[in-house]
Structures are given as structure tokens and as C-alpha cells.
Design a protein around this motif. Sequence first.
Motif, PDB file in Angstrom:
ATOM      1  N   ASP A 251     -47.614   9.295 -13.915  1.00 48.17           N
ATOM      2  CA  ASP A 251     -48.226   9.857 -15.110  1.00 48.17           C
ATOM      3  C   ASP A 251     -47.858  11.342 -15.172  1.00 48.17           C
ATOM      4  O   ASP A 251     -48.053  12.079 -14.203  1.00 48.17           O
ATOM      5  CB  ASP A 251     -49.739   9.692 -15.052  1.00 48.17           C
ATOM      6  N   ALA A 252     -47.297  11.778 -16.300  1.00 44.33           N
ATOM      7  CA  ALA A 252     -46.791  13.142 -16.408  1.00 44.33           C
ATOM      8  C   ALA A 252     -47.882  14.198 -16.198  1.00 44.33           C
ATOM      9  O   ALA A 252     -47.586  15.323 -15.794  1.00 44.33           O
ATOM     10  CB  ALA A 252     -46.124  13.347 -17.767  1.00 44.33           C
ATOM     11  N   GLU A 253     -49.137  13.855 -16.464  1.00 44.13           N
ATOM     12  CA  GLU A 253     -50.219  14.823 -16.317  1.00 44.13           C
ATOM     13  C   GLU A 253     -50.902  14.742 -14.964  1.00 44.13           C
ATOM     14  O   GLU A 253     -51.177  15.763 -14.338  1.00 44.13           O
ATOM     15  CB  GLU A 253     -51.249  14.620 -17.432  1.00 44.13           C
ATOM     16  N   THR A 254     -51.168  13.521 -14.483  1.00 50.31           N
ATOM     17  CA  THR A 254     -51.957  13.361 -13.257  1.00 50.31           C
ATOM     18  C   THR A 254     -51.104  13.036 -12.029  1.00 50.31           C
ATOM     19  O   THR A 254     -51.570  13.182 -10.901  1.00 50.31           O
ATOM     20  CB  THR A 254     -52.987  12.245 -13.430  1.00 50.31           C
ATOM     21  N   GLY A 255     -49.870  12.552 -12.238  1.00 47.54           N
ATOM     22  CA  GLY A 255     -49.029  12.127 -11.128  1.00 47.54           C
ATOM     23  C   GLY A 255     -49.341  10.738 -10.624  1.00 47.54           C
ATOM     24  O   GLY A 255     -48.695  10.240  -9.701  1.00 47.54           O
ATOM     25  N   GLU A 256     -50.325  10.065 -11.203  1.00 44.33           N
ATOM     26  CA  GLU A 256     -50.703   8.719 -10.772  1.00 44.33           C
ATOM     27  C   GLU A 256     -49.519   7.769 -10.872  1.00 44.33           C
ATOM     28  O   GLU A 256     -48.760   7.787 -11.844  1.00 44.33           O
ATOM     29  CB  GLU A 256     -51.846   8.204 -11.649  1.00 44.33           C
ATOM     30  N   ASN A 257     -49.346   6.932  -9.846  1.00 40.85           N
ATOM     31  CA  ASN A 257     -48.274   5.940  -9.851  1.00 40.85           C
ATOM     32  C   ASN A 257     -48.617   4.823 -10.839  1.00 40.85           C
ATOM     33  O   ASN A 257     -49.497   4.002 -10.592  1.00 40.85           O
ATOM     34  CB  ASN A 257     -48.071   5.364  -8.446  1.00 40.85           C
ATOM     35  N   GLY A 335     -46.011  -2.920  -2.912  1.00 40.27           N
ATOM     36  CA  GLY A 335     -45.892  -2.770  -4.352  1.00 40.27           C
ATOM     37  C   GLY A 335     -45.732  -1.331  -4.794  1.00 40.27           C
ATOM     38  O   GLY A 335     -45.414  -0.434  -4.012  1.00 40.27           O
ATOM     39  N   GLY A 336     -45.964  -1.110  -6.086  1.00 38.93           N
ATOM     40  CA  GLY A 336     -45.927   0.235  -6.626  1.00 38.93           C
ATOM     41  C   GLY A 336     -44.549   0.774  -6.941  1.00 38.93           C
ATOM     42  O   GLY A 336     -44.417   1.923  -7.373  1.00 38.93           O
ATOM     43  N   ARG A 337     -43.505  -0.001  -6.747  1.00 36.00           N
ATOM     44  CA  ARG A 337     -42.151   0.450  -7.056  1.00 36.00           C
ATOM     45  C   ARG A 337     -41.243  -0.753  -7.238  1.00 36.00           C
ATOM     46  O   ARG A 337     -41.560  -1.860  -6.811  1.00 36.00           O
ATOM     47  CB  ARG A 337     -41.598   1.373  -5.964  1.00 36.00           C
ATOM     48  N   VAL A 338     -40.112  -0.511  -7.875  1.00 37.48           N
ATOM     49  CA  VAL A 338     -39.090  -1.533  -8.091  1.00 37.48           C
ATOM     50  C   VAL A 338     -37.821  -1.059  -7.405  1.00 37.48           C
ATOM     51  O   VAL A 338     -37.342   0.050  -7.668  1.00 37.48           O
ATOM     52  CB  VAL A 338     -38.825  -1.756  -9.592  1.00 37.48           C
ATOM     53  N   GLU A 339     -37.300  -1.875  -6.519  1.00 32.34           N
ATOM     54  CA  GLU A 339     -36.088  -1.524  -5.777  1.00 32.34           C
ATOM     55  C   GLU A 339     -34.904  -2.305  -6.348  1.00 32.34           C
ATOM     56  O   GLU A 339     -34.933  -3.529  -6.408  1.00 32.34           O
ATOM     57  CB  GLU A 339     -36.262  -1.866  -4.295  1.00 32.34           C
ATOM     58  N   CYS A 340     -33.858  -1.596  -6.762  1.00 35.08           N
ATOM     59  CA  CYS A 340     -32.623  -2.246  -7.204  1.00 35.08           C
ATOM     60  C   CYS A 340     -31.641  -2.262  -6.048  1.00 35.08           C
ATOM     61  O   CYS A 340     -31.187  -1.204  -5.582  1.00 35.08           O
ATOM     62  CB  CYS A 340     -32.017  -1.531  -8.400  1.00 35.08           C
ATOM     63  N   ARG A 341     -31.283  -3.464  -5.591  1.00 34.97           N
ATOM     64  CA  ARG A 341     -30.453  -3.627  -4.403  1.00 34.97           C
ATOM     65  C   ARG A 341     -28.961  -3.802  -4.739  1.00 34.97           C
ATOM     66  O   ARG A 341     -28.142  -3.895  -3.830  1.00 34.97           O
ATOM     67  CB  ARG A 341     -30.947  -4.817  -3.593  1.00 34.97           C
ATOM     68  N   ALA A 342     -28.636  -3.852  -6.026  1.00 35.43           N
ATOM     69  CA  ALA A 342     -27.233  -4.013  -6.403  1.00 35.43           C
ATOM     70  C   ALA A 342     -26.480  -2.688  -6.414  1.00 35.43           C
ATOM     71  O   ALA A 342     -25.252  -2.671  -6.447  1.00 35.43           O
ATOM     72  CB  ALA A 342     -27.123  -4.679  -7.768  1.00 35.43           C
ATOM     73  N   VAL A 343     -27.203  -1.560  -6.393  1.00 34.27           N
ATOM     74  CA  VAL A 343     -26.544  -0.255  -6.407  1.00 34.27           C
ATOM     75  C   VAL A 343     -25.807  -0.037  -5.088  1.00 34.27           C
ATOM     76  O   VAL A 343     -26.346  -0.331  -4.019  1.00 34.27           O
ATOM     77  CB  VAL A 343     -27.566   0.883  -6.598  1.00 34.27           C
ATOM     78  N   ASP A 344     -24.588   0.483  -5.169  1.00 36.50           N
ATOM     79  CA  ASP A 344     -23.880   0.770  -3.917  1.00 36.50           C
ATOM     80  C   ASP A 344     -23.556   2.254  -3.801  1.00 36.50           C
ATOM     81  O   ASP A 344     -23.757   3.043  -4.730  1.00 36.50           O
ATOM     82  CB  ASP A 344     -22.648  -0.123  -3.750  1.00 36.50           C
ATOM     83  N   SER A 345     -23.049   2.620  -2.629  1.00 34.60           N
ATOM     84  CA  SER A 345     -22.897   4.027  -2.272  1.00 34.60           C
ATOM     85  C   SER A 345     -21.755   4.722  -2.993  1.00 34.60           C
ATOM     86  O   SER A 345     -21.581   5.937  -2.843  1.00 34.60           O
ATOM     87  CB  SER A 345     -22.711   4.163  -0.754  1.00 34.60           C
ATOM     88  N   ALA A 346     -20.957   3.985  -3.771  1.00 28.73           N
ATOM     89  CA  ALA A 346     -19.861   4.596  -4.514  1.00 28.73           C
ATOM     90  C   ALA A 346     -20.260   4.989  -5.926  1.00 28.73           C
ATOM     91  O   ALA A 346     -19.443   5.514  -6.674  1.00 28.73           O
ATOM     92  CB  ALA A 346     -18.667   3.636  -4.575  1.00 28.73           C
ATOM     93  N   CYS A 347     -21.508   4.758  -6.301  1.00 32.64           N
ATOM     94  CA  CYS A 347     -21.906   5.001  -7.696  1.00 32.64           C
ATOM     95  C   CYS A 347     -21.991   6.495  -7.996  1.00 32.64           C
ATOM     96  O   CYS A 347     -22.150   7.330  -7.104  1.00 32.64           O
ATOM     97  CB  CYS A 347     -23.257   4.342  -7.985  1.00 32.64           C
TER      98      CYS A 347
END
Length: 450
Positions: A251-257, A335-347
Motif C-alpha cells: 500500500d503506497a501510504e501504509t506499506g501494508e503487503n 504466501g504474500g508474494r508471487v514468484e516467477c520462476r521462468a525468469v533467467d539470469s540473462a534478462c
Amino acid sequence: MFQEAQAATLGSQLKKDGVRFAIAGYTDLHGNLKGKMVPIDHFVQMANGSELFTGAALDGLPQDVSDEELSARPDLDRGVVLPWRKDVALFLSDLYVAGEKFDASTRNILGRQTQAAAELGYTFNLGVETEFFVLKDGDSGTDNVSDRDTLDKPCYNVPALMDNLGWLQELVDHMNTLGWDVYSFDHEDAQSQFEVDFDYADGMTMADRVVIFRTMAAEVARKHGAYATFMPKPFADRTGSGAHFNMSFGDAETGENLFASDNDPRRAGLSDIGYHFAAGIVRHAAAICAVIAPTVNSYKRLVRQGSMSGSTWAPIFASCGDNNRTNMLRIPLGGGRVECRAVDSACNPHLAAALLLAAGLEGIREKTELKEFHTENLYDVDPMDYQKRGLELLPRTLEEAIDAFEADPFTKEVCGEKFWKAFIDYKRGEWESYATAVTDWERDQYLKFY
């Protein structure tokens, strides 16, 4: 807007701290660091955009040789003094032309999406798991640093980790000097492969840090008689290097996830807004692959088999699920986040973050729902069952990914037409060069076959 007073104060402090030179840096299509260096006495002029660049000299900065030069305007709030060269300060910069932001700069592309998130009241938080190999130039050019790094399943191998501790310790010390808060590092699933994990930040800060990290790792390894490579799949029989993006909104004001939930019916700890975000990415997954897995070699990582340990740990489907590493999008334990595992180190980290963020924002605006939520081992699914389970394969080659990138109007909207076309043209050229090359495998297979 240029802040002359801020630049003057910062320049004086840098000079007092022993900094002699400053770099106005930016990245090309690949996310490689470019820039010009000025003596510290010219810092204020540099901060005002004095350093000019010809985009036509670089990949992915679409300009004609007759166009007005690009001006690098440093982000004064995110500059760093290089820990391995304390007399040099680096400032990643936004590129301008004719007094306006250059649409085709990847940092500017990400800036447009972070602004779009801010207008909805969101701060885009990003953590990146940096995986890479450190090798020696031996007879093969790909020798392990440690002569004890020989196991078929070397993951978490402490003796091999200790043998590499010299350069690792120096790298971690540099990162902590910059305030990045390294909280873990380990030997990864392949021989000579490592991962360093550090605290998340806002998306722009983290994308800048990944650029700096790659440069820093290369410099430190070189000092120790080795080299760091961020090639996604250097060895056919070893696990590839991902750069998993862990994403959430504050949250831009409170920082709440805003991605966290105690009432998730799927028991993954993700909120409705988090699921909409994930669904937007799944919708555009094939097109996004061209950016998050941007090389010919990337697609040799996105396979279900191909390592000594028995698993690649890489996704092959446009899918989302729980704490399950066979999904493209994983909701880690807690929980609390979404992990994208298709990203690689050359991006290019700015471009990758921009496309993922834009797709997620679209999912939120349109309240897109996930059609399927996968908890099973997707490597074990029979191809005959893909359609029944709602599974769509990710692109199998760079050519397929570029086709999807070009066919999806979403990518042009996010990137802007100039960069969109430049990216497609460059990547199609890269694929054609690869497709017409004759390899050792082909000669071994066919030269004396008939």
C-alpha cells in the motif's frame, strides 16, 4: 526535473569521501551496463544531463545516426559508490531526447509501469534470486573453481562452498556495504553454481541492483582468477541459472503487503489482488517469455529433464500454483508474494520487471481469474492430459517466444512501438544466426552417418 542544489550537495559529499569519478550509466537491450565517466568536479553538469550518447551505436536503442543524441540524466537517489573501486560512483540514469524521456529506454519503460501502479495506490516490491556460475579458464574454459565440486547432486555442498568462500565473502561484503542486506547464499544444484539472496526493494531499485550485481560479481570473480557467467544454461547436463522474481504490492501510504491474506480459500496465503496479478501474467506468459527468457540458450533451461540431479527445477507451462517449483508462478510457503520462476539470469531486469508488472496490473484492473491452480508435480503430467488440466506449454524456442511477443498487442502497448520493433528485429536476427549455424553435435551426428 533537475535538482541543482541536490546535485551540488551530493557532488561535494562524494568528493569529500574520496570519489574521483562518476559514471552516468544506463543499459542496452540486454541489460548490459553502458555509460560515460566524468571527473567528480563535473558531477553537477553530469547530473544535468551533460553526457550524450548515440543510440544507433548500441543494441535496442532505436535511433538513426542522424538523430539527436540521447542524454543520460542520473537518478541521484539511487547512486552507489562502487565497493571494489571506492573512487568511482555509479548512477543509473533515465535517457532523454529533445528534452523528453526517450520512450525506448528500458528503465523508462519500467518507470511508466511503476507510475501506473502508483496511480492505483500500489508500490511494486521486487526481490530477485540471483543464480550464476563461477568458473576457471582451464583447458576447456569451463573448469570448476573447487576440485571437490564433483558430485552429481552438488546442491548445498558445504566443502565446495567453502572452497569458493574467498570470492563469495568479498562479493557478500560488497553487497552489504551497499546496504543490500544479504541474508543467505549457497551452492546451487549444479557444479560451480551459486545463489546469493538479499533483501527486496521497490521495483526500480531492485532492477538497478541486478545490473550492478552482475557487474560486481564479474569484477570480483575476475580478481580471484575466475569468471562469472549469467548464461542461462552453460551445460547440457547441469541445472540452468534462473533469476526468480518475487513480486508483491505494498500500500503506497501504509506499506501494508496487499498480496498477503489469512483467508485464502486455497490456503496459499495470497489475496484476491495477488491472484488477479498472477492471472494477468499467466494470460500473457508466452509473449512475456521473450523478455524474461531472452536468449536461444534460455529455452534449453525451460525443460523438464536435463541435469545430473534428475530435475531442472524450471517451469515448462504457463501455470500458477502453491509452494510447487514446477509452476511458472509459485506462491511460496507463507504466501504474500508471487514468484516467477521462468525468469533467467540473462534478462534485462528493467524490461522483465516492466512486462511482468504491466501484465499483473492488467489482471488487477480486469479482475482476471485464474482458470486453474496447480498443486501437482507438473513434470509427471502425461501430454495427453495437458488440455484436460488447462495446461499450456511455454514457448519451446526463442523463435516461438518472439512470435508470441509480436502477436500479443499487450507487448507493443507496454514497450512502445520503437523499442517493440527493435527488440523483435534483434531477436529474430539472433534466432536466424543460431538456426543457420552448423554445430559440433550436427557434425558428430551426420558427417559420417550416411
